[in-house]
Scaffold this motif. Sequence first.
Motif, PDB file in Angstrom:
ATOM      1  N   SER A  25       0.836  -1.210   0.000  1.00  0.00           N
ATOM      2  CA  SER A  25       0.000   0.000   0.000  1.00  0.00           C
ATOM      3  C   SER A  25       0.865   1.252   0.000  1.00  0.00           C
ATOM      4  N   LEU A  81       2.134   1.795  -3.499  1.00  0.00           N
ATOM      5  CA  LEU A  81       1.078   2.296  -4.385  1.00  0.00           C
ATOM      6  C   LEU A  81       0.731   3.749  -4.088  1.00  0.00           C
ATOM      7  N   ARG A 122       1.270   5.791  -7.291  1.00  0.00           N
ATOM      8  CA  ARG A 122       0.033   6.107  -7.991  1.00  0.00           C
ATOM      9  C   ARG A 122      -0.657   7.376  -7.494  1.00  0.00           C
TER      10      ARG A 122
END
Length: 140
Positions: free
Chosen positions: A98, A101, A105
């Motif tokens: 996580s 990401l 992202r």
Amino acid sequence: MARLRLMSALATRAETHTRAKAHAGQAGAAEEEDAMLDRDELIAATKAERKSRKRARRELAAKYRELDDYVRADAQEFARDIRETGFYRAKAKNILASARLISERFGGRVPCSMEDLLSLPGIARKSANVILGTACGVVE
């Protein structure tokens, strides 16, 4: 280990007490007593878990101060750091994935939409709702 000993002692105490009550013809009272012991055991276990989570959170906050610290963390070392919280291998894998990401992202910021939060490993609706409410001020 202490929690396991406590739960074992409570279970033994409850079993002995139940047998004694039933033997004396007081099965209804024994069932009520069992429910009370179950409740007490649950409360004791919950308090133990809460203490270990708080201790782990303090230690993590001292060691991993920035998102980049999580991104660069060694998975095995991180798993050892959170071992006492239980299910530590899966938690470590999800937390570190996580973090990567979020960094890659979402530009290093925790997303504030249900869809984006649910795309993170280890995050389901309940966790996403907590994050939305506390970090983003969104109620969904």
